[in-house]
Write an enzyme that holds these catalytic residues in place. Structure first.
Site, PDB file in Angstrom:
ATOM      1  N   CYS A  54       3.557   8.468   1.515  1.00 30.54           N
ATOM      2  CA  CYS A  54       4.019   7.483   2.488  1.00 30.54           C
ATOM      3  C   CYS A  54       4.207   6.169   1.731  1.00 30.54           C
ATOM      4  O   CYS A  54       3.251   5.612   1.202  1.00 30.54           O
ATOM      5  CB  CYS A  54       2.958   7.366   3.574  1.00 30.54           C
ATOM      6  SG  CYS A  54       3.330   6.133   4.831  1.00 30.54           S
ATOM      7  N   CYS A 108       5.473  -6.146  15.531  1.00 27.46           N
ATOM      8  CA  CYS A 108       4.921  -5.283  16.581  1.00 27.46           C
ATOM      9  C   CYS A 108       3.420  -5.603  16.671  1.00 27.46           C
ATOM     10  O   CYS A 108       2.700  -5.510  15.673  1.00 27.46           O
ATOM     11  CB  CYS A 108       5.117  -3.808  16.248  1.00 27.46           C
ATOM     12  SG  CYS A 108       6.855  -3.364  15.996  1.00 27.46           S
ATOM     13  N   CYS A 142       0.496  -3.255  15.350  1.00 22.98           N
ATOM     14  CA  CYS A 142       0.553  -2.772  13.958  1.00 22.98           C
ATOM     15  C   CYS A 142      -0.041  -3.829  13.034  1.00 22.98           C
ATOM     16  O   CYS A 142       0.326  -5.003  13.103  1.00 22.98           O
ATOM     17  CB  CYS A 142       2.007  -2.491  13.584  1.00 22.98           C
ATOM     18  SG  CYS A 142       2.233  -2.082  11.845  1.00 22.98           S
ATOM     19  N   CYS A 169      -1.689   5.364  10.243  1.00 22.62           N
ATOM     20  CA  CYS A 169      -0.485   4.682  10.721  1.00 22.62           C
ATOM     21  C   CYS A 169      -0.848   3.349  11.349  1.00 22.62           C
ATOM     22  O   CYS A 169      -1.719   3.269  12.197  1.00 22.62           O
ATOM     23  CB  CYS A 169       0.198   5.510  11.794  1.00 22.62           C
ATOM     24  SG  CYS A 169       0.861   7.018  11.186  1.00 22.62           S
ATOM     25  N   CYS A 177       5.817  -7.313   6.897  1.00 24.48           N
ATOM     26  CA  CYS A 177       6.887  -6.872   7.787  1.00 24.48           C
ATOM     27  C   CYS A 177       7.191  -8.001   8.751  1.00 24.48           C
ATOM     28  O   CYS A 177       6.293  -8.709   9.193  1.00 24.48           O
ATOM     29  CB  CYS A 177       6.448  -5.632   8.565  1.00 24.48           C
ATOM     30  SG  CYS A 177       7.762  -4.925   9.585  1.00 24.48           S
ATOM     31  N   GLU A 210       0.823  -1.203   0.000  1.00 23.65           N
ATOM     32  CA  GLU A 210       0.000   0.000   0.000  1.00 23.65           C
ATOM     33  C   GLU A 210       0.866   1.268   0.000  1.00 23.65           C
ATOM     34  O   GLU A 210       1.998   1.254   0.483  1.00 23.65           O
ATOM     35  CB  GLU A 210      -0.929  -0.008   1.221  1.00 23.65           C
ATOM     36  CG  GLU A 210      -1.903  -1.177   1.150  1.00 23.65           C
ATOM     37  CD  GLU A 210      -2.897  -1.234   2.291  1.00 23.65           C
ATOM     38  OE1 GLU A 210      -3.995  -1.747   2.078  1.00 23.65           O
ATOM     39  OE2 GLU A 210      -2.575  -0.776   3.396  1.00 23.65           O
TER      40      GLU A 210
HETATM   41  N1  SAH Z   1       8.895  -0.143  10.375  1.00 24.44           N
HETATM   42  C1  SAH Z   1       9.098   1.284  10.369  1.00 24.44           C
HETATM   43  C2  SAH Z   1       8.252   1.964   9.313  1.00 24.44           C
HETATM   44  C3  SAH Z   1       6.759   1.879   9.563  1.00 24.44           C
HETATM   45  S1  SAH Z   1       6.254   3.466  10.036  1.00 24.44           S
HETATM   46  C4  SAH Z   1       8.859   1.832  11.733  1.00 24.44           C
HETATM   47  O1  SAH Z   1       8.421   1.100  12.612  1.00 24.44           O
HETATM   48  O2  SAH Z   1       9.154   2.994  11.972  1.00 24.44           O
HETATM   49  C5  SAH Z   1       4.668   3.182  10.671  1.00 24.44           C
HETATM   50  C6  SAH Z   1       4.497   3.946  11.961  1.00 24.44           C
HETATM   51  O3  SAH Z   1       3.171   3.705  12.470  1.00 24.44           O
HETATM   52  C7  SAH Z   1       5.452   3.468  13.031  1.00 24.44           C
HETATM   53  O4  SAH Z   1       5.823   4.547  13.824  1.00 24.44           O
HETATM   54  C8  SAH Z   1       4.585   2.520  13.798  1.00 24.44           C
HETATM   55  O5  SAH Z   1       5.070   2.244  15.076  1.00 24.44           O
HETATM   56  C9  SAH Z   1       3.274   3.242  13.806  1.00 24.44           C
HETATM   57  N2  SAH Z   1       2.140   2.388  14.093  1.00 24.44           N
HETATM   58  C10 SAH Z   1       2.049   1.053  13.921  1.00 24.44           C
HETATM   59  N3  SAH Z   1       0.845   0.623  14.312  1.00 24.44           N
HETATM   60  C11 SAH Z   1       0.154   1.696  14.717  1.00 24.44           C
HETATM   61  C12 SAH Z   1      -1.157   1.878  15.202  1.00 24.44           C
HETATM   62  N4  SAH Z   1      -2.000   0.859  15.324  1.00 24.44           N
HETATM   63  N5  SAH Z   1      -1.539   3.123  15.506  1.00 24.44           N
HETATM   64  C13 SAH Z   1      -0.690   4.173  15.351  1.00 24.44           C
HETATM   65  N6  SAH Z   1       0.557   4.067  14.889  1.00 24.44           N
HETATM   66  C14 SAH Z   1       0.983   2.834  14.583  1.00 24.44           C
END
Ligand code: SAH
Length: 358
Positions: A115, A126, A129, A342, A122, A102
């Site tokens: 973005c 986490c 996410c 995000c 991935c 995406e």
């Molecule tokens: N893997 C990299 C790039 C992804 S950026 C990283 O972790 O930085 C995506 C961003 O969204 C990251 O800061 C991640 O922690 C955040 N994110 C993931 N799940 C989320 C959620 N459910 N709500 C808000 N932010 C989230």
């Protein structure tokens, strides 16, 4: 992946040569026998314009057709969703091997940001996410990353894309070489300044160390979410491999080398990392690294029961940080209703069952 990859990160074993995977020299080889000015014409044309060969009206039709066959585009649109009164657009793309990624385009008053994804899926796992919940498919090639920007820019016109953030699916530093080659192309051939490009990492320390040695001064964002190892081990499993003291040392070295502002992403999770003690721990790290904090309430995802902090709770946490002297912004959430916010990117598997190589 165990098969041989070329400089663009293409697998030699499977898949076509994609239009944005070829280097300028490789394009020159493809154009062997053509007048020499064609190379500049086509290279600049495909990068400055939207990627449609038919827009290159100064290139003979037969050559355009031949290039179209030889160098197909890498992304097929599966869906395009629009929200926020047209100010946010999300694409679900299908890759040549059936995997999905995406890309999100966001217009703001003062900038337009794309973005991009760096991997299909991935492996960082986490739990909060959506991408992490669905696992890893494969790395993207240079061309698959660059093409996301090209396609989004075409839709964005006449509004100019000013900023690129590597905050889509995937961990950019787990796919470092291709991500960096894509950054160089976005900078050099698409004309987006290094200061307008941000790489976001979950905290892959070797990637931060490599970034410190690169010539282009891009921005670094670290998805921190917790400022003590016990909680961070839970929220961000890679912390067990690269604990906070290593992460902080790497950020220190990056700052010393680049003199760029560091930012921490902090997704506020109700009752988990939004308490006064969390603000104090975070503030201590920020002071040490002169970091800026981007706060965002956790967006809902299917596989995580805990909720995001309320709007009032987010403001309270912000005020606590500000009182502790930390530069803090609350990030405006975009695209929640089209699952483009995000952490919500999870290229829907139900559409196609991608082939799995195991
Ligand atoms: N893997 C990299 C790039 C992804 S950026 C990283 O972790 O930085 C995506 C961003 O969204 C990251 O800061 C991640 O922690 C955040 N994110 C993931 N799940 C989320 C959620 N459910 N709500 C808000 N932010 C989230």
């Amino acid at each position: 992946m165990t098969d041989t990859l070329d400089a663009a990160g293409r697998s030699r074993r499977d898949g076509p040569t994609l239009r944005y995977d070829v280097s300028r020299d490789e394009l020159a080889t493809v154009l062997d026998g053509e007048p020499t000015y064609r190379l500049d014409q086509i290279w600049e044309g495909i990068h400055r314009q939207g990627g449609e060969l038919d827009d290159l009206s100064n290139v003979p039709k037969a050559l355009r057709a031949r290039l179209g066959d030889l160098l197909p585009m890498g992304l097929t649109p599966e869906t395009e969703s629009v929200s926020d009164d047209g100010e946010t657009v999300k694409w679900l793309w299908k890759l040549h091997d059936g995997h999905h990624i995406e890309t999100v385009l966001m217009h703001y008053d003062d900038r337009t940001t794309v973005c991009v994804s760096s991997q299909a899926g991935c492996a960082m796992a986490c739990g909060f996410c959506a991408t992490g919940q669905s696992g890893f498919d494969r790395h993207l090639s240079v061309g698959e990353i660059v093409e996301q920007v090209i396609r989004a820019r075409r839709t964005s016109a006449p509004r100019r894309v000013s900023n690129i953030v590597f905050m889509g699916m995937g961990e950019p530093f787990a796919n470092y070489d291709r991500t960096w080659a894509a950054v160089e192309r976005i900078h050099g051939d698409l004309g987006i300044g290094a200061r307008h490009i941000t790489l976001s990492t979950v905290g892959v320390v070797p990637g931060i160390e490599r970034l410190a040695n690169e010539a282009l001064p891009v921005n670094l964002a670290v998805s921190l979410h917790a400022a003590n190892d016990d909680l961070r081990d839970e929220l961000v499993p890679i912390n067990r491999q690269y604990p906070l003291n290593h992460l902080v040392d790497a950020c220190d070295r990056y700052l010393a080398a680049k003199n760029r502002r560091l930012s921490f992403e902090w997704a506020l999770i109700d009752g988990v990392n939004d308490q006064p003690i969390d603000a104090r721990e975070l503030a201590a790290l920020c002071h040490r690294l002169h970091a800026h904090v981007n706060l965002i309430p956790l967006n809902p995802t299917p596989g995580y029961r805990t909720r995001g902090t309320s709007a009032a709770g987010v403001r309270k946490f912000r005020d606590e940080l500000v009182d502790l002297g930390v530069n803090t912004t609350i990030r405006r959430t975009r695209g929640t209703e089209i699952d483009a916010a995000c952490g919500q990117l999870r290229a829907s598997r139900q559409l196609v069952d991608p082939p799995r190589r195991r």
